[in-house]
Write an enzyme that holds these catalytic residues in place. Structure first.
Site, PDB file in Angstrom:
ATOM      1  N   SER A  65      -5.785   2.532   6.114  1.00 53.12           N
ATOM      2  CA  SER A  65      -6.902   3.950   7.067  1.00 53.12           C
ATOM      3  C   SER A  65      -8.360   3.531   7.248  1.00 53.12           C
ATOM      4  O   SER A  65      -8.540   4.270   7.914  1.00 53.12           O
ATOM      5  CB  SER A  65      -6.076   4.988   7.120  1.00 53.12           C
ATOM      6  OG  SER A  65      -4.794   5.143   6.523  1.00 53.12           O
ATOM      7  N   HIS A  67       3.936  12.683  -0.274  1.00 51.90           N
ATOM      8  CA  HIS A  67       3.864  12.321   1.244  1.00 51.90           C
ATOM      9  C   HIS A  67       4.403  12.286   2.358  1.00 51.90           C
ATOM     10  O   HIS A  67       5.466  12.025   2.481  1.00 51.90           O
ATOM     11  CB  HIS A  67       3.506  10.947   0.715  1.00 51.90           C
ATOM     12  CG  HIS A  67       3.003   9.722   1.433  1.00 51.90           C
ATOM     13  ND1 HIS A  67       3.219   9.409   2.632  1.00 51.90           N
ATOM     14  CD2 HIS A  67       1.509   9.388   1.033  1.00 51.90           C
ATOM     15  CE1 HIS A  67       1.822   8.716   2.762  1.00 51.90           C
ATOM     16  NE2 HIS A  67       0.952   8.581   2.094  1.00 51.90           N
ATOM     17  N   HIS A  92       2.734   7.707  10.019  1.00 50.20           N
ATOM     18  CA  HIS A  92       3.471   7.976   8.711  1.00 50.20           C
ATOM     19  C   HIS A  92       4.883   9.279   9.075  1.00 50.20           C
ATOM     20  O   HIS A  92       5.835   8.452   8.958  1.00 50.20           O
ATOM     21  CB  HIS A  92       3.152   8.813   7.960  1.00 50.20           C
ATOM     22  CG  HIS A  92       1.893   9.113   7.504  1.00 50.20           C
ATOM     23  ND1 HIS A  92       0.705  10.245   8.137  1.00 50.20           N
ATOM     24  CD2 HIS A  92       1.714   8.424   6.043  1.00 50.20           C
ATOM     25  CE1 HIS A  92      -0.644   9.090   7.383  1.00 50.20           C
ATOM     26  NE2 HIS A  92      -0.948   8.032   6.332  1.00 50.20           N
ATOM     27  N   GLU A 122       4.953  10.408   4.821  1.00 46.14           N
ATOM     28  CA  GLU A 122       6.173   8.820   4.736  1.00 46.14           C
ATOM     29  C   GLU A 122       7.203   9.844   4.796  1.00 46.14           C
ATOM     30  O   GLU A 122       8.451   9.523   5.214  1.00 46.14           O
ATOM     31  CB  GLU A 122       5.478   7.572   4.436  1.00 46.14           C
ATOM     32  CG  GLU A 122       6.593   6.707   5.100  1.00 46.14           C
ATOM     33  CD  GLU A 122       6.607   5.568   3.997  1.00 46.14           C
ATOM     34  OE1 GLU A 122       7.201   5.115   4.007  1.00 46.14           O
ATOM     35  OE2 GLU A 122       4.864   5.271   4.248  1.00 46.14           O
ATOM     36  N   CYS A 178       5.665  -2.735   2.680  1.00 48.18           N
ATOM     37  CA  CYS A 178       4.615  -3.356   4.138  1.00 48.18           C
ATOM     38  C   CYS A 178       3.869  -4.253   3.489  1.00 48.18           C
ATOM     39  O   CYS A 178       3.994  -4.193   2.854  1.00 48.18           O
ATOM     40  CB  CYS A 178       3.811  -1.961   5.109  1.00 48.18           C
ATOM     41  SG  CYS A 178       2.420  -2.583   6.159  1.00 48.18           S
ATOM     42  N   THR A 187       6.601   2.640   2.559  1.00 52.27           N
ATOM     43  CA  THR A 187       6.124   1.174   2.890  1.00 52.27           C
ATOM     44  C   THR A 187       4.591   1.023   1.967  1.00 52.27           C
ATOM     45  O   THR A 187       4.704  -0.150   1.842  1.00 52.27           O
ATOM     46  CB  THR A 187       5.910   0.995   4.495  1.00 52.27           C
ATOM     47  OG1 THR A 187       4.608   3.141   4.471  1.00 52.27           O
ATOM     48  CG2 THR A 187       6.997   1.383   5.034  1.00 52.27           C
ATOM     49  N   CYS A 214       4.307   4.075  12.361  1.00 56.58           N
ATOM     50  CA  CYS A 214       4.711   2.617  12.293  1.00 56.58           C
ATOM     51  C   CYS A 214       6.182   2.491  12.246  1.00 56.58           C
ATOM     52  O   CYS A 214       6.789   2.478  11.607  1.00 56.58           O
ATOM     53  CB  CYS A 214       3.780   2.565  11.138  1.00 56.58           C
ATOM     54  SG  CYS A 214       3.660   0.742  10.365  1.00 56.58           S
TER      55      CYS A 214
END
EC number: 1.17.7.4
Length: 289
Positions: A265, A124, A74, A126, A193, A165, A96
Site C-alpha cells: 500500500s 484484519h 480488503h 480482509e 497473493c 492474501t 482486490c
C-alpha cells in the site's frame, strides 16, 4: 558515498493500484459526495492524499442517498454491502480480485464439506470480510493467527485451509503441516497473493546484503509488518517507518549499503522521498566528518 538499493519488488501491488484508480475516477462521475468505507488501503499518507482530492474515509455515519461509497481493497462482509445498496448509495467495489478469490475459496470448501481454516490476523479487515462470506455460504471455520489456534480444526475429519492474501508463506506452511499431522483429510488452497510472495522473497534476498534495511508502510498494514519481521530476522538493523520524517541519522553512521522495501500500500512518491532523505542524511554525515 552510500549505496541505496530498492528491493526488486516493493510498493503498490495490482489490487492497491486498482483501488486508488477507482477512487480517483469516481470523483469525475459522482453527483454526490464520495466516501470509502474505512481507509481504502492501509497507508495513512495515501489516504490523506485522496481525502484532499475529495475521497473521504468514513464508517458510514454521514452517508446520504445518492452518495458514492467505495468498498475498500480488503473487502467487506456481503451483508454490509447489501445494507449500503439498500440505503440508495452508489457502491463501487474496489475489493482486490485476489481477496475475492479467497471469498470464493471458502465457499468452495464449504460446498465440498470441509471445515475451513483461514490463516490470518483475526482483526484484519480482509479476514473480517472473508468470514462474512463464510457465514453467507453457511460454512463453519476458524481463524488461525498462531499455532495455538488450531485446536478446533483438529476435531474435524476434513479440513480445508486458505490464507489471508498477505500472510507469511512460512507460517502458512507451518499451519498446514501441523494440521496435516492430525487430520484425516486436508485440502489446501494457497490464496497468498503472488505480489506478497514476491515482496517477501525480495526482502529475504536484499536484507542480508546491506548494512541497514528500511521497510516503508503503514503501521496498520499487515503485509508491511510481515516484511519488517522477515527482514529483522535476517538483518537486526531493520527499521519500519511510514514517512521520511521518521528516519534517524544515527541509523546510518558508518553505513555503506542501505536497502529499502515497501508494503503493497506504499506509493512510489513516499519511497522516493525516503530514498532522497537517506541520501541527504548520509551526505551530511560525510561533510561533517
Amino acid at each position: 558515498m552510500v549505496d541505496i538499493i530498492i528491493a526488486e519488488h516493493a510498493g503498490f501491488c495490482f489490487g492497491v493500484k486498482r483501488a486508488v484508480k477507482l477512487a480517483e475516477e469516481s470523483l469525475k462521475e459522482s453527483q454526490g459526495k464520495v466516501y470509502t468505507l474505512g481507509p481504502i488501503i492501509h497507508n495513512p499518507q495515501e489516504v490523506n492524499r485522496l481525502k484532499n482530492l475529495g475521497v473521504f474515509p468514513s464508517q458510514g455515519e454521514e452517508f446520504k442517498e445518492g452518495d458514492t461509497v467505495i468498498i475498500r481493497s480488503h473487502g467487506i462482509p456481503p451483508e454490509k454491502e447489501e445494507a449500503l445498496r439498500k440505503k440508495g448509495l452508489k457502491v463501487i467495489d474496489a475489493t482486490c480480485p485476489y481477496v475475492k478469490a479467497v471469498h470464493e475459496a471458502v465457499c468452495q470448501l464449504t460446498r465440498e464439506g470441509y471445515f475451513v481454516v483461514l490463516v490470518g490476523e483475526k482483526n484484519h479487515p480482509e479476514v473480517i470480510g472473508t468470514l462474512g462470506y463464510l457465514r453467507a455460504c453457511n460454512g463453519k471455520g476458524i481463524v488461525v493467527e498462531t499455532l495455538e489456534d488450531i485446536g478446533e480444526a483438529l476435531k474435524h475429519e476434513r479440513v480445508g485451509i486458505v490464507a489471508q492474501t498477505t500472510q507469511n508463506e512460512e507460517f502458512f506452511k507451518e499451519v498446514v503441516g501441523e494440521i496435516a499431522l492430525w487430520v484425516k483429510e486436508v485440502k489446501v488452497i494457497n490464496t497468498i497473493c503472488n505480489a506478497t510472495s514476491l515482496r517477501q522473497e525480495s526482502v529475504k534476498k536484499l536484507a542480508p546484503e546491506v548494512d541497514v534495511m528500511i521497510i516503508i508502510g503503514g503501521k496498520n498494514s499487515g503485509n508491511t509488518r510481515r516484511l519488517y519481521y522477515i527482514s529483522k530476522e535476517l538483518n537486526p538493523n531493520t527499521y519500519h517507518i511510514e514517512t521520511a520524517e521518521e528516519l534517524q541519522p544515527e541509523w546510518f553512521r558508518g553505513v555503506k549499503r542501505v536497502g529499502i522495501s515497501a508494503g503493497a500500500s506504499t506509493p512510489d512518491w513516499i519511497i522516493e522521498q525516503v530514498k532522497s532523505r537517506i541520501q541527504e542524511i548520509c551526505e551530511g554525515q560525510l561533510v561533517s566528518s
